[in-house]
Design a protein around this motif. Structure first.
Motif, short mmCIF file in Angstrom:
data_model
loop_
_atom_site.label_atom_id
_atom_site.label_comp_id
_atom_site.label_asym_id
_atom_site.label_seq_id
_atom_site.Cartn_x
_atom_site.Cartn_y
_atom_site.Cartn_z
N LEU A 1 -1.71 24.49 -55.14
CA LEU A 1 -1.34 24.25 -56.53
C LEU A 1 -0.51 22.98 -56.70
O LEU A 1 -0.65 22.26 -57.68
CB LEU A 1 -0.56 25.45 -57.08
CG LEU A 1 -1.36 26.63 -57.63
CD1 LEU A 1 -0.42 27.69 -58.18
CD2 LEU A 1 -2.35 26.20 -58.72
N VAL A 2 0.39 22.72 -55.73
CA VAL A 2 1.30 21.57 -55.87
C VAL A 2 0.82 20.36 -55.08
O VAL A 2 1.59 19.43 -54.87
CB VAL A 2 2.73 21.95 -55.44
CG1 VAL A 2 3.24 23.13 -56.24
CG2 VAL A 2 2.80 22.26 -53.93
N GLN A 3 -0.44 20.35 -54.63
CA GLN A 3 -0.86 19.28 -53.76
C GLN A 3 -0.78 17.90 -54.43
O GLN A 3 -0.66 16.88 -53.75
CB GLN A 3 -2.26 19.51 -53.22
CG GLN A 3 -3.39 19.38 -54.21
CD GLN A 3 -4.75 19.38 -53.52
OE1 GLN A 3 -4.93 18.76 -52.46
NE2 GLN A 3 -5.71 20.07 -54.09
N GLY A 4 -0.80 17.86 -55.77
CA GLY A 4 -0.67 16.58 -56.45
C GLY A 4 0.66 15.91 -56.21
O GLY A 4 0.79 14.68 -56.39
N LEU A 5 1.67 16.69 -55.80
CA LEU A 5 3.00 16.14 -55.51
C LEU A 5 3.15 15.73 -54.06
O LEU A 5 4.18 15.17 -53.68
CB LEU A 5 4.08 17.18 -55.86
CG LEU A 5 4.06 17.74 -57.29
CD1 LEU A 5 5.10 18.83 -57.44
CD2 LEU A 5 4.27 16.62 -58.30
N LEU A 6 2.15 16.00 -53.24
CA LEU A 6 2.23 15.76 -51.81
C LEU A 6 1.57 14.43 -51.44
O LEU A 6 0.70 13.93 -52.17
CB LEU A 6 1.54 16.91 -51.06
CG LEU A 6 2.07 18.32 -51.34
CD1 LEU A 6 1.21 19.35 -50.63
CD2 LEU A 6 3.52 18.45 -50.90
N PRO A 7 1.96 13.86 -50.31
CA PRO A 7 1.26 12.63 -49.86
C PRO A 7 -0.18 12.92 -49.49
O PRO A 7 -0.55 14.05 -49.18
CB PRO A 7 2.08 12.21 -48.63
CG PRO A 7 2.79 13.44 -48.17
CD PRO A 7 3.05 14.25 -49.41
N TRP A 8 -1.01 11.87 -49.55
CA TRP A 8 -2.43 11.95 -49.20
C TRP A 8 -3.18 12.99 -50.04
O TRP A 8 -4.11 13.64 -49.57
CB TRP A 8 -2.64 12.27 -47.72
CG TRP A 8 -2.08 11.25 -46.79
CD1 TRP A 8 -2.35 9.93 -46.75
CD2 TRP A 8 -1.12 11.50 -45.75
NE1 TRP A 8 -1.64 9.30 -45.75
CE2 TRP A 8 -0.86 10.26 -45.12
CE3 TRP A 8 -0.46 12.64 -45.28
CZ2 TRP A 8 0.03 10.12 -44.07
CZ3 TRP A 8 0.42 12.51 -44.23
CH2 TRP A 8 0.65 11.26 -43.64
N SER A 9 -2.78 13.15 -51.29
CA SER A 9 -3.49 14.09 -52.15
C SER A 9 -4.64 13.43 -52.89
O SER A 9 -5.61 14.09 -53.27
CB SER A 9 -2.54 14.71 -53.17
OG SER A 9 -2.06 13.74 -54.09
N ALA B 1 -13.58 16.68 -52.12
CA ALA B 1 -13.16 16.48 -53.51
C ALA B 1 -12.06 17.43 -53.94
O ALA B 1 -11.35 17.15 -54.90
CB ALA B 1 -14.36 16.64 -54.45
N GLY B 2 -11.89 18.54 -53.25
CA GLY B 2 -10.94 19.55 -53.70
C GLY B 2 -9.58 19.49 -53.07
O GLY B 2 -8.59 19.93 -53.66
N THR B 3 -9.49 18.97 -51.85
CA THR B 3 -8.21 18.98 -51.13
C THR B 3 -7.95 17.63 -50.47
O THR B 3 -8.86 16.98 -49.97
CB THR B 3 -8.20 20.07 -50.04
OG1 THR B 3 -9.34 19.89 -49.19
CG2 THR B 3 -8.25 21.46 -50.65
N GLY B 4 -6.67 17.25 -50.46
CA GLY B 4 -6.26 16.05 -49.77
C GLY B 4 -5.93 16.33 -48.31
O GLY B 4 -6.00 17.48 -47.84
N HIS B 5 -5.52 15.29 -47.59
CA HIS B 5 -5.30 15.43 -46.15
C HIS B 5 -4.14 16.37 -45.83
O HIS B 5 -4.18 17.09 -44.82
CB HIS B 5 -5.02 14.06 -45.54
CG HIS B 5 -6.16 13.09 -45.67
ND1 HIS B 5 -7.44 13.49 -45.97
CD2 HIS B 5 -6.21 11.73 -45.54
CE1 HIS B 5 -8.24 12.44 -46.02
NE2 HIS B 5 -7.51 11.36 -45.77
N THR B 6 -3.09 16.37 -46.66
CA THR B 6 -1.93 17.23 -46.37
C THR B 6 -2.32 18.70 -46.43
O THR B 6 -1.95 19.50 -45.56
CB THR B 6 -0.79 16.95 -47.36
OG1 THR B 6 -0.42 15.57 -47.27
CG2 THR B 6 0.42 17.80 -47.04
N VAL B 7 -3.07 19.09 -47.47
CA VAL B 7 -3.52 20.48 -47.58
C VAL B 7 -4.47 20.82 -46.44
O VAL B 7 -4.41 21.92 -45.87
CB VAL B 7 -4.18 20.72 -48.94
CG1 VAL B 7 -4.88 22.08 -48.98
CG2 VAL B 7 -3.14 20.66 -50.05
#
Length: 548
Positions: free
Chosen positions: A82-90, A120-126
């Motif tokens: 849910l908060v991945q937009g606040l994380l690096p590599w999102s 398309a759904g998740t960035g590297h951090t997730v």
């Protein structure tokens, strides 16, 4: 080389590698869970989480620990996505809330069903902190539950079946992580990528623009296969050249999927003091897998009048044989990885991979889940044999009484109930019916496959189904959660019941459970249970399509 010869060569090659692996790996697994000494890193982890490694649990405490760990995992992964937009590599990626919930349940239950495109759904951090971590620990949970059931058979007059936290840590530290590290290096050498690169836009020779994705693929690919998880870093999964560059890595991936499940029977034989029991398990699992592989290749080869057979949805670099073998291996285990699109399989080919899941994925099944599902079917086979000959059913000196049969029967009924009720609900709701790409029998197969995949914690799909919508996301999440946790609780109840018993001496009336005859009996039990339950649905779906 003819298709039959290619198939035989491929199956024998995989079998030879597994034959070389299963004794040393099975022995190491048995040592891991019977060793009285803890490693330094394990002692550190026990202190961090406040666990006494010498304090064992009853089955109720063990089950409670599994449920608590799973709940924390779902909540943690839900919040992380849910908060991945606040994380690096999102890279600005996000999901709807119902897709997030489906994904969190999916990865914690070792299903890895993906309603979203991986890139398309998740960035590297997730991918690193969420999905890859769950790939490791969800496999370790299945392994721990299988070991607890084996302890139940091995112990006498014991009220306890081990410590979940110790089994979780040991399975992670001693088995899954070391093997995954080696597998990741081999995949890197084979051309699988591993980086933290941003999506790179290039201009093609034809003047079009194309996005080249990067990411930590090899590390996730290794454990998604080794842990029989199956989620694809990319939407094309193991058909993507960045995940599976060529024939060499394809062979490695098939071996990784099967390595631990085919090694666990040897560990089981060593832990109960009778290695012949492990041989019977391997025979049953191997027979079912070899048969499904042969049927899948035959169905795809016969699907077209061309000598090459049907190549729709398949990668040219793998061809029919290796695509079919990959599909049989991943649906024979609880692995959602695919190197060809199952929705493009012939009606009978799609029916084979669907039937693999309906058998309970015991050929050889997932990490841990395959062994404990097999042992549940052994309990039922012993009970049926006892009824036929009028003797008290026994397994390794343990009486199979009312409590044991009740637990085993409920485990066996859970998945079919979820599949049939879930599919019935799906075909009666207009929004899910409208999500199908096809009408008629194939459209039914798309919904049937989705619910079967979720309830069996497999994760593969008939891609013609547009599942990323609230109703199907929530329905499949419920199937995944119940299909994982209800059998685990019942298996642990069975383990506790067996562990509490003494061991009856072998007499002339004791039915041997390490003979070819018993192997046939278990095979018959597997096929009859699945056949009686699912034959009508298969007739309405794949078989009706094949005959139309």
């Amino acid at each position: 080389m003819g298709t039959a010869l290619q198939t035989a060569t491929a199956v024998l090659l995989v079998a030879a590698i597994l034959a070389a692996l299963h004794v040393p790996l099975g022995s190491w697994i048995a040592h891991t869970f019977t060793d009285e000494a803890d490693w330094r890193v394990e002692r550190l982890l026990y202190r961090v989480v406040g666990v006494d490694p010498r304090a064992e649990q009853r089955w109720t405490g063990y089950a409670g620990s599994v449920l608590a760990f799973s709940a924390v995992g779902i909540l943690g992964l839900f919040g992380l996505i849910l908060v991945q937009g606040l994380l690096p590599w999102s890279f600005g990626r996000s999901m709807d809330w119902h897709t997030v919930l489906n994904t969190a349940v999916s990865f914690v239950t070792n299903t890895n069903w993906q309603s979203y495109a991986g890139e398309a759904g998740t960035g590297h951090t997730v991918q690193l902190l969420g999905l890859t971590v769950q790939n490791v620990v969800s496999a370790a949970v299945g392994l721990a539950v299988a070991i607890a059931l084996v302890r139940g058979l091995a112990r006498e007059g014991a009220g306890r079946i081990g410590n979940f936290w110790v089994d979780l840590v040991r399975g992670t530290v001693r088995v899954i992580l070391p093997l995954a590290a080696v597998a990741a290096i081999l995949l890197l050498l084979g051309g699988v990528i591993q980086n933290l690169a941003r999506p790179h836009v290039v201009e093609t020779l034809g003047g079009a623009r194309q996005v080249i994705q990067g990411g930590p693929v090899a590390s996730q690919e290794a454990v998604k296969l080794l842990g029989t998880n199956g989620g694809g870093f990319f939407n094309a999964n193991s058909a993507h050249p960045f995940e599976n560059p060529g024939p060499w890595t394809n062979l490695l991936q098939v071996v990784l999927v099967l390595a631990i499940p085919f090694s666990l029977p040897h560990a089981y034989g060593r832990m109960v003091g009778d290695r012949r029991q492990g041989v019977v398990a391997v025979d049953v699992m191997g027979t079912l897998l070899a048969a499904s592989m042969a049927l899948a290749v035959w169905a795809e080869t016969a699907a077209a009048s061309s000598p090459l057979g049907s190549m729709e949805g398949k990668e040219q670099r793998f061809g029919i044989v290796w695509s079919s073998l990959f599909g049989a291996a991943t649906t024979g285990t609880s692995t959602g990885a695919v190197n060809a699109m199952h929705d493009s399989l012939s009606p009978l080919g799609g029916g084979v991979v669907l039937l693999n899941m309906m058998l309970g994925e015991v050929s050889p099944g997932g990490v841990g889940t395959g062994l404990y599902s097999y042992l549940v079917l052994v309990v039922i086979a012993v009970f049926l044999a006892g009824l036929m000959v009028g003797r008290t059913p026994e397994l390794l000196g343990k009486t199979i009484g009312r409590a044991e049969v009740t637990s085993a029967a409920l485990v066996t009924l859970t998945m079919p109930a979820l599949v049939l009720l879930g599919t019935g609900l799906a075909v009666s709701v207009p929004v899910s019916v409208g999500a199908r790409l096809n009408d008629g029998p194939h459209g039914l197969s798309e919904l049937l496959y989705a619910v079967t995949s979720a309830a069996n914690n497999n994760g593969s799909a008939f891609a013609g189904l547009s599942a990323d919508q609230p109703f199907l996301n929530l329905l499949l999440a419920a199937c995944m959660l119940l299909g994982r946790l209800v059998p685990i609780v019942l298996v642990l109840r069975l383990a506790g019941s067996l562990a509490a018993q003494g061991r009856r001496p072998v007499t002339a009336g004791t039915m041997p459970t390490a003979t070819p005859l018993f192997t046939v009996l278990v095979l018959g039990t597997v096929l009859i249970v699945a056949g009686l339950t699912f034959f009508p649905s298969l007739v309405l779906g794949p078989l009706a399509e094949a005959l139309s």
